[in-house]
Scaffold this motif. Structure first.
Motif, PDB file in Angstrom:
ATOM      1  N   LEU A 177     -43.158  -7.892  -5.472  1.00  0.00           N
ATOM      2  CA  LEU A 177     -41.769  -8.272  -5.241  1.00  0.00           C
ATOM      3  C   LEU A 177     -41.132  -7.459  -4.124  1.00  0.00           C
ATOM      4  O   LEU A 177     -40.497  -8.014  -3.228  1.00  0.00           O
ATOM      5  CB  LEU A 177     -40.966  -8.084  -6.537  1.00  0.00           C
ATOM      6  N   THR A 178     -41.317  -6.145  -4.165  1.00  0.00           N
ATOM      7  CA  THR A 178     -40.574  -5.272  -3.240  1.00  0.00           C
ATOM      8  C   THR A 178     -41.273  -5.039  -1.915  1.00  0.00           C
ATOM      9  O   THR A 178     -40.618  -4.789  -0.908  1.00  0.00           O
ATOM     10  CB  THR A 178     -40.304  -3.906  -3.893  1.00  0.00           C
ATOM     11  N   LYS A 179     -42.607  -5.111  -1.903  1.00  0.00           N
ATOM     12  CA  LYS A 179     -43.349  -4.788  -0.677  1.00  0.00           C
ATOM     13  C   LYS A 179     -44.248  -5.913  -0.191  1.00  0.00           C
ATOM     14  O   LYS A 179     -44.930  -5.762   0.826  1.00  0.00           O
ATOM     15  CB  LYS A 179     -44.202  -3.535  -0.910  1.00  0.00           C
ATOM     16  N   LYS A 180     -44.257  -7.030  -0.937  1.00  0.00           N
ATOM     17  CA  LYS A 180     -45.121  -8.164  -0.581  1.00  0.00           C
ATOM     18  C   LYS A 180     -46.576  -7.714  -0.467  1.00  0.00           C
ATOM     19  O   LYS A 180     -47.307  -8.115   0.446  1.00  0.00           O
ATOM     20  CB  LYS A 180     -44.658  -8.820   0.731  1.00  0.00           C
ATOM     21  N   ASP A 181     -46.992  -6.893  -1.403  1.00  0.00           N
ATOM     22  CA  ASP A 181     -48.320  -6.289  -1.336  1.00  0.00           C
ATOM     23  C   ASP A 181     -48.990  -6.379  -2.707  1.00  0.00           C
ATOM     24  O   ASP A 181     -48.308  -6.469  -3.738  1.00  0.00           O
ATOM     25  CB  ASP A 181     -48.181  -4.821  -0.909  1.00  0.00           C
ATOM     26  N   PHE A 182     -50.329  -6.366  -2.697  1.00  0.00           N
ATOM     27  CA  PHE A 182     -51.081  -6.336  -3.945  1.00  0.00           C
ATOM     28  C   PHE A 182     -52.311  -5.471  -3.753  1.00  0.00           C
ATOM     29  O   PHE A 182     -53.022  -5.588  -2.751  1.00  0.00           O
ATOM     30  CB  PHE A 182     -51.519  -7.743  -4.370  1.00  0.00           C
ATOM     31  N   ARG A 183     -52.573  -4.586  -4.717  1.00  0.00           N
ATOM     32  CA  ARG A 183     -53.751  -3.720  -4.667  1.00  0.00           C
ATOM     33  C   ARG A 183     -54.585  -3.926  -5.925  1.00  0.00           C
ATOM     34  O   ARG A 183     -54.065  -3.904  -7.031  1.00  0.00           O
ATOM     35  CB  ARG A 183     -53.324  -2.253  -4.540  1.00  0.00           C
ATOM     36  N   ARG A 239     -36.591   0.958  -5.388  1.00  0.00           N
ATOM     37  CA  ARG A 239     -35.251   0.468  -5.027  1.00  0.00           C
ATOM     38  C   ARG A 239     -35.357  -0.794  -4.196  1.00  0.00           C
ATOM     39  O   ARG A 239     -36.172  -0.887  -3.276  1.00  0.00           O
ATOM     40  CB  ARG A 239     -34.491   1.560  -4.280  1.00  0.00           C
ATOM     41  N   TYR A 240     -34.486  -1.730  -4.526  1.00  0.00           N
ATOM     42  CA  TYR A 240     -34.548  -3.079  -3.957  1.00  0.00           C
ATOM     43  C   TYR A 240     -33.111  -3.537  -3.725  1.00  0.00           C
ATOM     44  O   TYR A 240     -32.317  -3.552  -4.656  1.00  0.00           O
ATOM     45  CB  TYR A 240     -35.255  -3.958  -4.987  1.00  0.00           C
TER      46      TYR A 240
END
Length: 203
Positions: free
Chosen positions: A29-35, A47-48
């Motif tokens: 949601l906050t960084k458009k990332d997946f690990r 924080r968003y």
């Protein structure tokens, strides 16, 4: 020239068992990332910023919590100090992880005398090809009918229904957003920050 201002701040606690994807949902949601790699969380705050007009934003503080009640005092503090809750379970292991959601909801009801928004998330839809399973239908009925809470199935890995989760949180907190939300932008420029530190039943 108009001055950018912050309207208010809400804290959302993301709760659930270990390894259900709480951190992955937040970072998607906050960084458009997946690990892929799993790293257990003790507690982390993200924080968003949500633009609510051309000159103002509402700040969300998203609290990522430890699973399996490892730190009960921290969990109780999180429940007392949060404005909304996202309860996450694993669609590929629904019976065990939804039991944790039932317990967490009961903790919230016992700790809080006021009504607070609760959103239930069934994550890892990418590992569960059959969305219309009996277990999922029962969970949907428990959450939507018995509890009166939004129920959303997501995949942090495949970026499925993350915007629906965002919309449900905003609706629960009565936040009216701009048509195109901007993460940590659109308001005063700010870097994303993270701080470490009747009742139906399946059972």
């Amino acid at each position: 020239m108009a001055t950018n201002t912050m309207d208010t701040c809400f804290r959302i606690a993301v709760l659930g068992a270990k390894n259900v994807g709480k951190t992955s949902l937040i970072t998607r949601l906050t960084k458009k990332d997946f690990r892929e790699k799993y790293n257990p969380t003790i507690e982390a705050l993200f924080r968003y910023d949500i633009p609510t007009s051309e000159t103002s934003c509402t700040k969300l503080e998203i609290l990522d919590t430890a699973g399996d009640f490892e730190f009960p005092d921290m969990l109780r503090t999180a429940i007392r100090n949060s404005n909304a809750f996202t309860l996450v379970f694993d669609l590929s292991d629904p019976i065990r992880t939804f039991r944790e959601v039932e317990t967490l909801r009961q903790w919230i009801l016992e700790e809080r005398r006021d009504e607070v928004p609760i959103i239930v998330i069934g994550n890892k839809a990418d590992l569960n090809s059959e969305q219309d399973t009996t277990d999922n239908k029962i969970i949907d009925a428990i959450v939507s009918i018995d509890w009166g809470c939004p129920y959303i199935t997501t995949s942090a890995k495949d970026d499925v229904n993350i915007s629906d989760m965002y919309d449900a949180v905003c609706k629960g907190l009565n936040i009216k957003t701009e048509p195109k939300p901007v993460i940590n932008g659109g308001c005063k420029k700010e870097t994303s920050k993270k701080f470490k530190f009747r009742r139906l039943s399946l059972f």
